[in-house]
Design a protein around this motif. Structure first.
Motif, PDB file in Angstrom:
ATOM      1  N   GLU A 159       0.762  -1.143   0.010  1.00 40.91           N
ATOM      2  CA  GLU A 159      -0.014   0.020   0.121  1.00 40.91           C
ATOM      3  C   GLU A 159       0.750   0.995  -0.116  1.00 40.91           C
ATOM      4  O   GLU A 159       1.858   1.376   0.864  1.00 40.91           O
ATOM      5  N   ILE A 160       0.484   2.168  -0.973  1.00 37.21           N
ATOM      6  CA  ILE A 160       1.363   3.268  -1.206  1.00 37.21           C
ATOM      7  C   ILE A 160       0.568   4.552  -1.122  1.00 37.21           C
ATOM      8  O   ILE A 160      -0.713   4.499  -1.648  1.00 37.21           O
ATOM      9  N   ARG A 161       1.256   5.858  -0.533  1.00 42.57           N
ATOM     10  CA  ARG A 161       0.334   7.149  -0.720  1.00 42.57           C
ATOM     11  C   ARG A 161       0.893   7.710  -2.056  1.00 42.57           C
ATOM     12  O   ARG A 161       2.295   7.852  -1.979  1.00 42.57           O
ATOM     13  N   ILE A 162       0.219   8.125  -2.843  1.00 39.28           N
ATOM     14  CA  ILE A 162       0.758   9.206  -3.938  1.00 39.28           C
ATOM     15  C   ILE A 162      -0.177  10.386  -4.313  1.00 39.28           C
ATOM     16  O   ILE A 162      -1.412  10.225  -3.894  1.00 39.28           O
ATOM     17  N   THR A 163       0.312  11.512  -4.879  1.00 41.59           N
ATOM     18  CA  THR A 163      -0.529  12.494  -5.248  1.00 41.59           C
ATOM     19  C   THR A 163      -1.800  12.252  -6.074  1.00 41.59           C
ATOM     20  O   THR A 163      -1.573  11.043  -6.841  1.00 41.59           O
ATOM     21  N   GLY A 164      -2.760  12.895  -6.177  1.00 43.14           N
ATOM     22  CA  GLY A 164      -3.535  12.592  -7.336  1.00 43.14           C
ATOM     23  C   GLY A 164      -2.961  12.719  -8.565  1.00 43.14           C
ATOM     24  O   GLY A 164      -3.479  12.046  -9.682  1.00 43.14           O
ATOM     25  N   TYR A 165      -2.070  13.604  -8.971  1.00 43.95           N
ATOM     26  CA  TYR A 165      -1.512  13.632 -10.085  1.00 43.95           C
ATOM     27  C   TYR A 165      -0.908  12.428 -10.584  1.00 43.95           C
ATOM     28  O   TYR A 165      -0.662  12.217 -11.598  1.00 43.95           O
ATOM     29  N   LYS A 166      -0.090  11.943  -9.504  1.00 39.08           N
ATOM     30  CA  LYS A 166       0.923  10.788  -9.948  1.00 39.08           C
ATOM     31  C   LYS A 166      -0.173   9.482 -10.061  1.00 39.08           C
ATOM     32  O   LYS A 166       0.151   8.856 -10.935  1.00 39.08           O
ATOM     33  N   MET A 167      -1.448   9.454  -9.326  1.00 44.55           N
ATOM     34  CA  MET A 167      -2.281   8.852  -9.780  1.00 44.55           C
ATOM     35  C   MET A 167      -2.889   8.681 -11.283  1.00 44.55           C
ATOM     36  O   MET A 167      -2.964   7.422 -11.764  1.00 44.55           O
ATOM     37  N   ARG A 168      -2.895   9.812 -11.391  1.00 45.58           N
ATOM     38  CA  ARG A 168      -3.465   9.963 -12.913  1.00 45.58           C
ATOM     39  C   ARG A 168      -2.461   9.523 -13.883  1.00 45.58           C
ATOM     40  O   ARG A 168      -2.737   8.997 -15.009  1.00 45.58           O
ATOM     41  N   GLN A 169      -1.236   9.776 -13.582  1.00 42.53           N
ATOM     42  CA  GLN A 169      -0.217   9.548 -14.731  1.00 42.53           C
ATOM     43  C   GLN A 169      -0.087   8.071 -14.630  1.00 42.53           C
ATOM     44  O   GLN A 169       0.131   7.366 -15.712  1.00 42.53           O
ATOM     45  N   LEU A 170      -0.019   7.270 -13.547  1.00 38.17           N
ATOM     46  CA  LEU A 170      -0.228   5.677 -13.447  1.00 38.17           C
ATOM     47  C   LEU A 170      -1.425   5.183 -14.189  1.00 38.17           C
ATOM     48  O   LEU A 170      -1.083   4.186 -15.057  1.00 38.17           O
ATOM     49  N   GLU A 171      -2.430   5.753 -14.015  1.00 39.20           N
ATOM     50  CA  GLU A 171      -3.894   5.133 -14.818  1.00 39.20           C
ATOM     51  C   GLU A 171      -3.454   5.346 -16.176  1.00 39.20           C
ATOM     52  O   GLU A 171      -3.664   4.422 -17.194  1.00 39.20           O
ATOM     53  N   GLN A 172      -2.839   6.745 -16.584  1.00 44.40           N
ATOM     54  CA  GLN A 172      -2.913   7.125 -18.111  1.00 44.40           C
ATOM     55  C   GLN A 172      -1.730   5.991 -18.514  1.00 44.40           C
ATOM     56  O   GLN A 172      -2.118   5.444 -19.833  1.00 44.40           O
ATOM     57  N   GLN A 173      -0.750   5.746 -18.090  1.00 46.34           N
ATOM     58  CA  GLN A 173       0.340   4.670 -18.629  1.00 46.34           C
ATOM     59  C   GLN A 173      -0.510   3.238 -18.620  1.00 46.34           C
ATOM     60  O   GLN A 173      -0.141   2.731 -19.619  1.00 46.34           O
ATOM     61  N   ALA A 174      -0.994   2.884 -17.483  1.00 53.17           N
ATOM     62  CA  ALA A 174      -1.450   1.639 -17.535  1.00 53.17           C
ATOM     63  C   ALA A 174      -2.409   1.591 -18.692  1.00 53.17           C
ATOM     64  O   ALA A 174      -2.564   0.523 -19.374  1.00 53.17           O
ATOM     65  N   ILE A 175      -3.538   2.536 -19.039  1.00 58.18           N
ATOM     66  CA  ILE A 175      -4.550   2.229 -19.948  1.00 58.18           C
ATOM     67  C   ILE A 175      -3.721   2.380 -21.249  1.00 58.18           C
ATOM     68  O   ILE A 175      -4.138   1.297 -22.168  1.00 58.18           O
TER      69      ILE A 175
END
Length: 44
Positions: free
Chosen positions: A7-23
């Protein structure tokens, strides 16, 4: 091999980056993170 949960904590911006890269790669966020960790050099 026993699965572990991370379990990690990241900013909303980093989460959006991760989601976009995964997609864009057709992967889940977890698959993407595991694939990046797999690139690490083997422990000594």
């Amino acid at each position: 091999m026993e699965d572990k949960k991370l379990e990690i904590r990241i900013t909303g911006y980093k989460m959006r980056q991760l989601e976009q890269q995964a997609i864009s790669r057709g992967m889940t966020k977890s698959e993407l993170v595991r694939s990046l960790i797999a690139r690490f050099p083997a422990p000594v």
